[in-house]
Design a protein around this motif. Structure first.
Motif, PDB file in Angstrom:
ATOM      1  N   HIS A  94       1.422  -0.888  -0.091  1.00  0.00           N
ATOM      2  CA  HIS A  94      -0.082  -0.192  -0.333  1.00  0.00           C
ATOM      3  C   HIS A  94       1.095   1.265  -0.328  1.00  0.00           C
ATOM      4  O   HIS A  94       0.078   2.147  -0.485  1.00  0.00           O
ATOM      5  N   ARG A  95       2.283   1.167   0.805  1.00  0.00           N
ATOM      6  CA  ARG A  95       2.618   2.468   0.945  1.00  0.00           C
ATOM      7  C   ARG A  95       3.677   2.147  -0.221  1.00  0.00           C
ATOM      8  O   ARG A  95       3.501   3.485  -1.472  1.00  0.00           O
ATOM      9  N   HIS A  96       4.030   1.641  -1.385  1.00  0.00           N
ATOM     10  CA  HIS A  96       5.005   0.877  -2.323  1.00  0.00           C
ATOM     11  C   HIS A  96       3.679   2.076  -3.421  1.00  0.00           C
ATOM     12  O   HIS A  96       3.804   2.693  -4.861  1.00  0.00           O
ATOM     13  N   ALA A  97       2.573   1.862  -3.322  1.00  0.00           N
ATOM     14  CA  ALA A  97       1.142   2.273  -4.441  1.00  0.00           C
ATOM     15  C   ALA A  97       1.626   3.916  -4.216  1.00  0.00           C
ATOM     16  O   ALA A  97       0.950   4.742  -5.561  1.00  0.00           O
ATOM     17  N   GLN A  98       1.054   4.308  -3.129  1.00  0.00           N
ATOM     18  CA  GLN A  98       0.935   5.907  -2.783  1.00  0.00           C
ATOM     19  C   GLN A  98       2.420   6.152  -3.363  1.00  0.00           C
ATOM     20  O   GLN A  98       2.552   7.325  -3.620  1.00  0.00           O
ATOM     21  N   GLN A  99       3.659   5.683  -3.232  1.00  0.00           N
ATOM     22  CA  GLN A  99       4.509   6.258  -3.909  1.00  0.00           C
ATOM     23  C   GLN A  99       4.578   6.524  -5.245  1.00  0.00           C
ATOM     24  O   GLN A  99       4.877   7.552  -6.087  1.00  0.00           O
ATOM     25  N   ILE A 100       4.181   5.713  -5.686  1.00  0.00           N
ATOM     26  CA  ILE A 100       4.371   5.639  -7.431  1.00  0.00           C
ATOM     27  C   ILE A 100       2.887   6.324  -7.734  1.00  0.00           C
ATOM     28  O   ILE A 100       3.218   7.277  -8.907  1.00  0.00           O
ATOM     29  N   VAL A 101       1.709   6.474  -6.920  1.00  0.00           N
ATOM     30  CA  VAL A 101       0.815   7.502  -7.598  1.00  0.00           C
ATOM     31  C   VAL A 101       1.198   8.940  -7.740  1.00  0.00           C
ATOM     32  O   VAL A 101       0.919   9.738  -8.151  1.00  0.00           O
ATOM     33  N   ALA A 102       2.065   9.615  -6.399  1.00  0.00           N
ATOM     34  CA  ALA A 102       3.035  10.716  -6.469  1.00  0.00           C
ATOM     35  C   ALA A 102       4.078  10.361  -7.596  1.00  0.00           C
ATOM     36  O   ALA A 102       3.737  11.722  -8.546  1.00  0.00           O
ATOM     37  N   ALA A 103       4.254   9.752  -7.872  1.00  0.00           N
ATOM     38  CA  ALA A 103       5.231  10.208  -9.314  1.00  0.00           C
ATOM     39  C   ALA A 103       4.077  10.475 -10.762  1.00  0.00           C
ATOM     40  O   ALA A 103       4.278  10.956 -11.370  1.00  0.00           O
ATOM     41  N   LEU A 104       3.267   9.431 -10.182  1.00  0.00           N
ATOM     42  CA  LEU A 104       2.460   9.459 -11.518  1.00  0.00           C
ATOM     43  C   LEU A 104       1.236  11.132 -11.754  1.00  0.00           C
ATOM     44  O   LEU A 104       1.510  11.255 -12.246  1.00  0.00           O
ATOM     45  N   LYS A 105       1.127  11.025 -10.121  1.00  0.00           N
ATOM     46  CA  LYS A 105       0.774  13.191 -10.209  1.00  0.00           C
ATOM     47  C   LYS A 105       1.457  13.989 -10.936  1.00  0.00           C
ATOM     48  O   LYS A 105       0.407  14.694 -11.501  1.00  0.00           O
ATOM     49  N   GLU A 106       2.559  13.678 -10.809  1.00  0.00           N
ATOM     50  CA  GLU A 106       3.560  14.802 -11.569  1.00  0.00           C
ATOM     51  C   GLU A 106       3.320  15.127 -13.290  1.00  0.00           C
ATOM     52  O   GLU A 106       3.975  16.057 -13.984  1.00  0.00           O
ATOM     53  N   LYS A 107       3.191  13.627 -13.643  1.00  0.00           N
ATOM     54  CA  LYS A 107       2.973  13.551 -14.944  1.00  0.00           C
ATOM     55  C   LYS A 107       1.448  14.535 -16.121  1.00  0.00           C
ATOM     56  O   LYS A 107       0.462  13.844 -15.879  1.00  0.00           O
ATOM     57  N   GLU A 108       1.835  15.595 -16.810  1.00  0.00           N
ATOM     58  CA  GLU A 108       0.568  15.181 -17.649  1.00  0.00           C
ATOM     59  C   GLU A 108      -0.313  14.442 -18.621  1.00  0.00           C
ATOM     60  O   GLU A 108      -1.346  14.793 -18.441  1.00  0.00           O
ATOM     61  N   PHE A 109       0.405  13.184 -18.404  1.00  0.00           N
ATOM     62  CA  PHE A 109      -0.156  11.910 -18.872  1.00  0.00           C
ATOM     63  C   PHE A 109      -1.493  11.098 -18.229  1.00  0.00           C
ATOM     64  O   PHE A 109      -2.619  10.989 -18.450  1.00  0.00           O
ATOM     65  N   THR A 110      -1.474  11.630 -17.259  1.00  0.00           N
ATOM     66  CA  THR A 110      -1.646  11.357 -15.674  1.00  0.00           C
ATOM     67  C   THR A 110      -3.244  12.056 -15.896  1.00  0.00           C
ATOM     68  O   THR A 110      -3.137  13.637 -15.153  1.00  0.00           O
ATOM     69  N   GLY A 111      -4.357  11.529 -16.275  1.00  0.00           N
ATOM     70  CA  GLY A 111      -5.633  12.284 -15.915  1.00  0.00           C
ATOM     71  C   GLY A 111      -6.397  11.343 -14.646  1.00  0.00           C
ATOM     72  O   GLY A 111      -5.472  11.600 -13.843  1.00  0.00           O
ATOM     73  N   ASP A 112      -7.569  11.797 -14.361  1.00  0.00           N
ATOM     74  CA  ASP A 112      -8.945  11.411 -13.327  1.00  0.00           C
ATOM     75  C   ASP A 112      -7.480   9.984 -13.249  1.00  0.00           C
ATOM     76  O   ASP A 112      -7.805   9.031 -13.872  1.00  0.00           O
ATOM     77  N   MET A 113      -7.815   9.798 -11.051  1.00  0.00           N
ATOM     78  CA  MET A 113      -7.047   8.119 -10.487  1.00  0.00           C
ATOM     79  C   MET A 113      -7.829   8.413  -9.808  1.00  0.00           C
ATOM     80  O   MET A 113      -9.181   8.950  -8.789  1.00  0.00           O
ATOM     81  N   TYR A 114      -8.628   6.657  -9.729  1.00  0.00           N
ATOM     82  CA  TYR A 114      -9.346   6.410  -8.092  1.00  0.00           C
ATOM     83  C   TYR A 114      -8.653   7.181  -7.163  1.00  0.00           C
ATOM     84  O   TYR A 114      -7.323   6.615  -7.244  1.00  0.00           O
ATOM     85  N   PRO A 115      -9.666   7.335  -6.398  1.00  0.00           N
ATOM     86  CA  PRO A 115      -8.284   7.222  -4.676  1.00  0.00           C
ATOM     87  C   PRO A 115      -8.024   6.198  -4.462  1.00  0.00           C
ATOM     88  O   PRO A 115      -8.405   5.281  -5.104  1.00  0.00           O
ATOM     89  N   VAL A 116      -6.844   6.575  -4.137  1.00  0.00           N
ATOM     90  CA  VAL A 116      -5.641   4.315  -3.975  1.00  0.00           C
ATOM     91  C   VAL A 116      -5.830   4.209  -2.696  1.00  0.00           C
ATOM     92  O   VAL A 116      -5.049   4.874  -1.307  1.00  0.00           O
ATOM     93  N   GLU A 117      -6.397   3.434  -2.332  1.00  0.00           N
ATOM     94  CA  GLU A 117      -6.874   3.242  -0.700  1.00  0.00           C
ATOM     95  C   GLU A 117      -6.255   1.885  -0.292  1.00  0.00           C
ATOM     96  O   GLU A 117      -5.442   1.233   0.724  1.00  0.00           O
ATOM     97  N   THR A 118      -5.607   0.909  -1.212  1.00  0.00           N
ATOM     98  CA  THR A 118      -4.949  -0.791  -1.336  1.00  0.00           C
ATOM     99  C   THR A 118      -3.378  -0.727  -2.043  1.00  0.00           C
ATOM    100  O   THR A 118      -2.849   0.181  -2.219  1.00  0.00           O
ATOM    101  N   ASN A 119      -3.743  -1.811  -2.771  1.00  0.00           N
ATOM    102  CA  ASN A 119      -2.257  -2.199  -3.433  1.00  0.00           C
ATOM    103  C   ASN A 119      -2.705  -1.970  -5.050  1.00  0.00           C
ATOM    104  O   ASN A 119      -2.061  -1.773  -5.968  1.00  0.00           O
ATOM    105  N   ILE A 120      -3.535  -0.722  -5.124  1.00  0.00           N
ATOM    106  CA  ILE A 120      -4.765  -1.058  -6.797  1.00  0.00           C
ATOM    107  C   ILE A 120      -4.407   0.089  -7.139  1.00  0.00           C
ATOM    108  O   ILE A 120      -5.011   1.859  -6.484  1.00  0.00           O
ATOM    109  N   ILE A 121      -3.766   0.691  -7.796  1.00  0.00           N
ATOM    110  CA  ILE A 121      -4.088   2.057  -8.949  1.00  0.00           C
ATOM    111  C   ILE A 121      -4.847   1.667 -10.449  1.00  0.00           C
ATOM    112  O   ILE A 121      -4.066   1.269 -11.193  1.00  0.00           O
ATOM    113  N   ILE A 122      -5.561   2.851 -10.102  1.00  0.00           N
ATOM    114  CA  ILE A 122      -6.627   2.793 -12.135  1.00  0.00           C
ATOM    115  C   ILE A 122      -6.839   4.322 -11.750  1.00  0.00           C
ATOM    116  O   ILE A 122      -6.488   4.956 -11.793  1.00  0.00           O
TER     117      ILE A 122
END
Ligand SMILES: Cc1ncc(COP(=O)(O)O)c(C=O)c1O
Length: 337
Positions: free
Chosen positions: A255-283
């Motif tokens: 779950h912590r790793h997911a949050q670290q990747i989410v933070a990196a993705l959110k820096e990028k232009e290509f990342t649109g809407d993201m479901y809130p990440v509560e566990t181990n799945i990022i969509i």
């Protein structure tokens, strides 16, 4: 390759394989496999339920549960994104002869009010509503978790209307760890729970269906009819026991790793809407210069596998075969995309 396609891609570790190799086994169709019996009892006790039944897969344990709870012609109420509805090959119709009332939930989760509104009246024109099936965490909802109070309210509606309540808990331990819950709270509320050992827990095969003793006795017959009576299945159950003893608490790391990747993705232009990440799945939605397919290809060129789950959506799933170093590498690849 760093593989984020699913937590089903985990491979048994040497320690797990050793436990499997040394398992004490017997003929489980005769209920004489001590390791299967131990796994079933272990999970039943953990959830405060009466009995357990080892099944070959999460699909099998869900389908055995639905068949055991229903009669042909009944109606099953669930979210429209439920695995039991959209990813089990039409099994509810095929195996149980039931129809589904799919509800428009919130990221795979439905409410007591929706359930109450979906129950058919006692009218011979209508299918009999007999079962509600929930999923926690909800896979297509991006690993979303139910609030326990919401499940309690759904349970009350079920009790008032004599409906059974099933839980597809393929990733239930992710929810339990994320929300610091007591498994017994689930055991108290559900008539049956399916737990997968082969997702984030890292076992190669297997799920366990939990319920009351008489329910599990009926389910045992259904599992046999479905061809799921296995013989020296203790070799597989041993992996499940190892997973429960060693791999539950570490889900928090995924779950912590997911949050670290989410933070990196959110820096990028290509990342649109993201479901809130509560566990181990990022969509997330992909926009701008990439389609989901071309972004997945870009990742692949960098030895990272992700899944395009629709023309515009990417899914990434954290699990035990993704190490801290792999997460760091992925973050640096994302920065360069
Ligand atoms: C929510 C959910 N339920 C059930 C299953 C079925 O599990 P199996 O692949 O073991 O049949 C899956 C598999 O991914 C799942 O995500």
């Amino acid at each position: 390759m760093i593989d984020f396609r699913s937590d089903t891609f985990t491979k048994p570790t040497p320690a797990m394989l050793e436990k499997m190799f040394n398992a004490e086994v017997g003929d489980d169709v005769f209920k004489e496999d001590p390791t299967v019996n131990k796994l079933q009892t272990m999970l039943a006790e953990m959830f405060g339920m009466e009995a357990g039944l080892f099944c070959a897969s999460g699909t099998m344990s869900n389908q055995v549960a639905i068949k055991t709870h229903t009669q042909p012609g009944d109606e099953v109420i669930c979210d429209k994104l439920s695995h039991v509805y959209i990813y089990e090959g039409g099994g509810i119709a095929f195996n149980s002869g039931c129809q589904v009332k799919p509800l428009e939930g919130n990221r795979g989760r439905i409410t007591a009010q929706q359930v109450a509104g979906a129950i058919n009246p006692n009218d011979i024109h209508k299918a009999q509503s007999t079962l509600v099936s929930l999923e926690n965490t909800a896979n297509r909802g991006g690993g979303s978790c139910y609030e326990m109070s919401d499940i309690q309210q759904i349970k009350e509606v079920c009790l008032e209307n004599s409906l059974k309540l099933h839980l597809d808990g393929a990733r239930l331990f992710n929810a339990i760890v994320a929300k610091d819950e007591d498994p017994k709270e689930y055991g108290n509320l559900f008539d049956s729970i399916s737990i997968c050992l082969s997702k984030g827990l890292g076992a190669p095969v297997g799920s366990v269906l939990l319920g009351k003793e008489d329910f599990i006795n009926k389910a045992l017959r259904v599992r046999k009819v479905f061809g799921g009576g296995m013989r020296q299945a203790g070799y597989l159950a041993a992996a499940g026991i190892y997973a429960l003893e060693n791999n539950v608490n570490r889900l928090a790391l995924d779950h912590r790793h997911a949050q670290q990747i989410v933070a990196a993705l959110k820096e990028k232009e290509f990342t649109g809407d993201m479901y809130p990440v509560e566990t181990n799945i990022i969509i997330f939605e992909v926009k701008g210069k990439y389609s989901a397919k071309s972004l997945a290809e870009k990742f692949k060129e960098n030895e990272i596998l992700v899944m395009a789950i629709s023309p515009t959506q990417i899914r990434m799933v954290l699990h035990l075969d993704v190490t801290e170093e792999m997460v760091k590498e992925t973050i640096s690849v994302i920065a360069g995309l």
